[in-house]
Design a protein around this motif. Structure first.
Motif, PDB file in Angstrom:
ATOM      1  N   SER A   1      -1.020 -11.790 -13.109  1.00  0.00           N
ATOM      2  CA  SER A   1      -0.750 -13.082 -12.485  1.00  0.00           C
ATOM      3  C   SER A   1      -0.634 -12.864 -10.982  1.00  0.00           C
ATOM      4  CB  SER A   1       0.560 -13.655 -13.022  1.00  0.00           C
ATOM      5  OG  SER A   1       1.636 -12.861 -12.560  1.00  0.00           O
ATOM      6  N   GLY A   2      -0.644 -13.966 -10.231  1.00  0.00           N
ATOM      7  CA  GLY A   2      -0.492 -13.860  -8.777  1.00  0.00           C
ATOM      8  C   GLY A   2       0.765 -13.086  -8.405  1.00  0.00           C
ATOM      9  N   GLY A   3       1.859 -13.380  -9.104  1.00  0.00           N
ATOM     10  CA  GLY A   3       3.128 -12.709  -8.816  1.00  0.00           C
ATOM     11  C   GLY A   3       3.076 -11.226  -9.148  1.00  0.00           C
ATOM     12  N   GLU A   4       2.424 -10.890 -10.256  1.00  0.00           N
ATOM     13  CA  GLU A   4       2.332  -9.475 -10.643  1.00  0.00           C
ATOM     14  C   GLU A   4       1.498  -8.675  -9.643  1.00  0.00           C
ATOM     15  OE1 GLU A   4       2.816  -9.772 -15.502  1.00  0.00           O
ATOM     16  OE2 GLU A   4       0.850 -10.106 -14.600  1.00  0.00           O
ATOM     17  N   LYS A   5       0.434  -9.291  -9.150  1.00  0.00           N
ATOM     18  CA  LYS A   5      -0.382  -8.590  -8.141  1.00  0.00           C
ATOM     19  C   LYS A   5       0.448  -8.269  -6.905  1.00  0.00           C
ATOM     20  CE  LYS A   5      -4.859 -10.537  -9.286  1.00  0.00           C
ATOM     21  NZ  LYS A   5      -5.919 -11.461  -8.915  1.00  0.00           N
TER      22      LYS A   5
ATOM     23  N   THR B   1       6.304   4.819   0.820  1.00  0.00           N
ATOM     24  CA  THR B   1       7.329   4.834   1.886  1.00  0.00           C
ATOM     25  C   THR B   1       6.764   4.829   3.313  1.00  0.00           C
ATOM     26  OG1 THR B   1       7.566   7.240   1.800  1.00  0.00           O
ATOM     27  CG2 THR B   1       9.074   5.960   0.446  1.00  0.00           C
ATOM     28  N   PRO B   2       6.029   3.787   3.662  1.00  0.00           N
ATOM     29  CA  PRO B   2       5.527   3.670   5.037  1.00  0.00           C
ATOM     30  C   PRO B   2       6.671   3.407   6.013  1.00  0.00           C
ATOM     31  CG  PRO B   2       5.184   1.607   3.885  1.00  0.00           C
ATOM     32  CD  PRO B   2       5.729   2.574   2.868  1.00  0.00           C
ATOM     33  N   GLN B   3       6.401   3.639   7.296  1.00  0.00           N
ATOM     34  CA  GLN B   3       7.380   3.260   8.318  1.00  0.00           C
ATOM     35  C   GLN B   3       7.117   1.848   8.842  1.00  0.00           C
ATOM     36  OE1 GLN B   3       6.125   6.939   9.246  1.00  0.00           O
ATOM     37  NE2 GLN B   3       7.401   7.025   7.418  1.00  0.00           N
ATOM     38  N   ILE B   4       5.837   1.458   8.775  1.00  0.00           N
ATOM     39  CA  ILE B   4       5.479   0.092   9.172  1.00  0.00           C
ATOM     40  C   ILE B   4       4.613  -0.506   8.065  1.00  0.00           C
ATOM     41  CG2 ILE B   4       4.254  -1.381  10.835  1.00  0.00           C
ATOM     42  CD1 ILE B   4       6.624  -0.095  12.208  1.00  0.00           C
ATOM     43  N   ALA B   5       5.042  -1.659   7.553  1.00  0.00           N
ATOM     44  CA  ALA B   5       4.288  -2.332   6.494  1.00  0.00           C
ATOM     45  C   ALA B   5       3.850  -3.709   6.974  1.00  0.00           C
ATOM     46  CB  ALA B   5       5.135  -2.466   5.234  1.00  0.00           C
ATOM     47  N   ILE B   6       2.597  -4.014   6.721  1.00  0.00           N
ATOM     48  CA  ILE B   6       2.049  -5.329   7.050  1.00  0.00           C
ATOM     49  C   ILE B   6       1.808  -6.046   5.727  1.00  0.00           C
ATOM     50  CG2 ILE B   6       0.149  -6.562   8.173  1.00  0.00           C
ATOM     51  CD1 ILE B   6      -0.347  -3.874   9.746  1.00  0.00           C
ATOM     52  N   LEU B   7       2.443  -7.184   5.567  1.00  0.00           N
ATOM     53  CA  LEU B   7       2.330  -7.924   4.308  1.00  0.00           C
ATOM     54  C   LEU B   7       1.552  -9.196   4.586  1.00  0.00           C
ATOM     55  CD1 LEU B   7       6.076  -7.604   3.208  1.00  0.00           C
ATOM     56  CD2 LEU B   7       4.197  -6.023   2.762  1.00  0.00           C
ATOM     57  N   ASP B   8       0.304  -9.230   4.125  1.00  0.00           N
ATOM     58  CA  ASP B   8      -0.551 -10.375   4.447  1.00  0.00           C
ATOM     59  C   ASP B   8      -0.422 -11.449   3.382  1.00  0.00           C
ATOM     60  OD1 ASP B   8      -2.357 -12.046   5.603  1.00  0.00           O
ATOM     61  OD2 ASP B   8      -4.112 -10.798   5.238  1.00  0.00           O
ATOM     62  N   GLU B   9       0.239 -12.515   3.715  1.00  0.00           N
ATOM     63  CA  GLU B   9       0.416 -13.673   2.826  1.00  0.00           C
ATOM     64  C   GLU B   9       0.843 -13.248   1.427  1.00  0.00           C
ATOM     65  OE1 GLU B   9      -1.390 -17.195   3.296  1.00  0.00           O
ATOM     66  OE2 GLU B   9      -1.989 -16.861   5.371  1.00  0.00           O
ATOM     67  N   THR B  10       1.861 -12.409   1.408  1.00  0.00           N
ATOM     68  CA  THR B  10       2.403 -11.952   0.137  1.00  0.00           C
ATOM     69  C   THR B  10       2.943 -13.130  -0.671  1.00  0.00           C
ATOM     70  OG1 THR B  10       2.841  -9.794   1.059  1.00  0.00           O
ATOM     71  CG2 THR B  10       4.171 -10.382  -0.813  1.00  0.00           C
TER      72      THR B  10
ATOM     73  N   ASP C   1       4.511 -19.082  -7.372  1.00  0.00           N
ATOM     74  CA  ASP C   1       5.450 -20.171  -7.599  1.00  0.00           C
ATOM     75  C   ASP C   1       6.821 -19.704  -7.108  1.00  0.00           C
ATOM     76  OD1 ASP C   1       6.767 -18.690  -9.619  1.00  0.00           O
ATOM     77  OD2 ASP C   1       5.390 -19.476 -11.133  1.00  0.00           O
ATOM     78  N   ILE C   2       7.778 -20.591  -7.145  1.00  0.00           N
ATOM     79  CA  ILE C   2       9.049 -20.320  -6.475  1.00  0.00           C
ATOM     80  C   ILE C   2       9.801 -19.139  -7.116  1.00  0.00           C
ATOM     81  CG2 ILE C   2      10.460 -22.018  -7.755  1.00  0.00           C
ATOM     82  CD1 ILE C   2      10.495 -21.643  -3.950  1.00  0.00           C
TER      83      ILE C   2
ATOM     84  N   ALA D   1       8.366 -16.526  -8.759  1.00  0.00           N
ATOM     85  CA  ALA D   1       7.656 -15.299  -8.393  1.00  0.00           C
ATOM     86  C   ALA D   1       7.931 -14.948  -6.933  1.00  0.00           C
ATOM     87  CB  ALA D   1       6.158 -15.472  -8.627  1.00  0.00           C
ATOM     88  N   LEU D   2       7.986 -15.954  -6.094  1.00  0.00           N
ATOM     89  CA  LEU D   2       8.259 -15.726  -4.682  1.00  0.00           C
ATOM     90  C   LEU D   2       9.619 -15.053  -4.493  1.00  0.00           C
ATOM     91  CD1 LEU D   2       7.511 -16.171  -1.685  1.00  0.00           C
ATOM     92  CD2 LEU D   2       8.704 -18.357  -1.826  1.00  0.00           C
ATOM     93  N   ARG D   3      10.598 -15.547  -5.248  1.00  0.00           N
ATOM     94  CA  ARG D   3      11.944 -14.984  -5.136  1.00  0.00           C
ATOM     95  C   ARG D   3      11.956 -13.525  -5.587  1.00  0.00           C
ATOM     96  NH1 ARG D   3      15.378 -14.691  -8.853  1.00  0.00           N
ATOM     97  NH2 ARG D   3      14.318 -16.241 -10.112  1.00  0.00           N
ATOM     98  N   VAL D   4      11.286 -13.260  -6.717  1.00  0.00           N
ATOM     99  CA  VAL D   4      11.255 -11.895  -7.264  1.00  0.00           C
ATOM    100  C   VAL D   4      10.561 -10.933  -6.293  1.00  0.00           C
ATOM    101  CG1 VAL D   4      10.234 -10.490  -9.088  1.00  0.00           C
ATOM    102  CG2 VAL D   4      11.410 -12.603  -9.672  1.00  0.00           C
ATOM    103  N   VAL D   5       9.419 -11.358  -5.763  1.00  0.00           N
ATOM    104  CA  VAL D   5       8.673 -10.509  -4.834  1.00  0.00           C
ATOM    105  C   VAL D   5       9.490 -10.279  -3.556  1.00  0.00           C
ATOM    106  CG1 VAL D   5       6.622 -10.419  -3.353  1.00  0.00           C
ATOM    107  CG2 VAL D   5       6.392 -11.074  -5.756  1.00  0.00           C
ATOM    108  N   SER D   6      10.130 -11.337  -3.085  1.00  0.00           N
ATOM    109  CA  SER D   6      10.943 -11.221  -1.866  1.00  0.00           C
ATOM    110  C   SER D   6      12.120 -10.274  -2.074  1.00  0.00           C
ATOM    111  CB  SER D   6      11.481 -12.593  -1.448  1.00  0.00           C
ATOM    112  OG  SER D   6      10.428 -13.475  -1.212  1.00  0.00           O
ATOM    113  N   GLU D   7      12.726 -10.353  -3.249  1.00  0.00           N
ATOM    114  CA  GLU D   7      13.842  -9.438  -3.546  1.00  0.00           C
ATOM    115  C   GLU D   7      13.367  -7.989  -3.507  1.00  0.00           C
ATOM    116  OE1 GLU D   7      15.397 -10.838  -7.273  1.00  0.00           O
ATOM    117  OE2 GLU D   7      16.549 -12.454  -6.308  1.00  0.00           O
TER     118      GLU D   7
END
Ligand code: ADP
Ligand code: MG
Length: 256
Positions: A151-155, A167-176, A181-182, A184-190
């Protein structure tokens, strides 16, 4: 302390100039949000920093750990400690999440030391188990083929797991946040918040303010027409939430 310093970066796709002089510094420990309308060049910035061959740097510099990374291959940038979570992660049927991650770890290790035998299976299992527990992921996830039928959230969670493992020192998250949905967004953000810390600098690229309700940025930059048009604190994102991007276009003299 490492920092990514981008100076006057100009990038073309074909003969079209997409980035028109980007200046930005992201230090370890800081979270920056890069917000902007679609088609303004946010992904172009992310891809250019990772060395995607379709993007031609015509001017400017990007420095990280004393190296001009624009001269390096994508894998060298990765080993140096840069990470990009893709807006559209690709599926690799036949390659499990675990195998993919072990291969990535070994590629990093072997590049640093050619005599390196690679991470042992027990060592890897332990590492992966710990990271997945930190991200509250079910262990069955590791056995699934990477992004295949996810699913979108699993990806997006798979991207965050990859970041946790490398373990990067700088991470770029492109439209994560895109396509989530709300819940999945919460889970990914956590998951991303679990990785936050003094050693990690993050550039969160997003179109919408809502992910920033979960991932509180230290700095917010507004991207318009291939450049950073304005920078500020977290309150700038709230202003965008209320007023959209139109007031900025007017301010910059463009018809809204
Ligand atoms: P954003 O991530 O902010 O939505 P992008 O960086 O994806 O913006 O795209 C910036 C601009 O580059 C857009 O005008 C888009 O149409 C153009 N663009 C992106 N990819 C290509 C491509 N492969 N070929 C030609 N133009 C492209
Ligand atoms: Mg994009």
């Amino acid at each position: 302390m490492s920092e990514l310093v981008i100076r006057d970066l100009h990038v073309n796709i074909g003969d079209k100039e997409i980035l028109k002089g980007v200046n930005l510094t992201v230090k370890q420990g800081e979270v920056h949000a890069l917000m902007g309308p679609n088609g303004t060049g946010k992904s172009t910035l992310a891809y250019s920093l990772m060395g995607h061959p379709g993007y031609t740097v015509t001017q400017g510099e990007a420095w990280f750990k004393g190296q001009n990374i624009l001269a390096l291959e994508p894998d060298q940038r990765s080993r140096l400690g840069l990470f990009l979570a893709f807006q559209y992660p690709v599926a690799i049927p036949g390659v499990s999440v675990a195998n993919f991650l072990r291969t990535a770890i070994n590629a990093h290790r072997k590049a640093e030391n050619s005599a390196e035998k690679g991470i042992t299976i027990p060592e890897f299992r332990k590492l992966l188990k710990g990271k997945m527990a930190m991200l509250k992921m079910d262990s069955s996830f590791a056995g699934r083929y990477l992004n295949d039928g996810f699913s979108g959230g699993e990806k997006k969670r798979a991207e965050v797991l990859q970041m946790a493992v490398l373990t990067p020192q700088i991470a770029i998250l492109d439209e994560t946040d895109s396509g989530l949905d709300i819940d999945a967004l919460r889970v990914v953000s956590e998951g991303i918040n679990a990785l936050r810390g003094p050693d990690l600098g993050v550039l969160v690229i997003t179109h919408y303010q809502r992910i920033l309700n979960y991932i509180k940025p230290d700095f917010v930059h507004i991207f318009m027409d291939g450049q950073i048009a304005m920078s500020g604190g977290a309150d700038l994102a709230l202003r965008l939430e209320e007023q959209g991007y139109e007031w900025l276009k007017e301010k910059n003299g463009e018809p809204a």
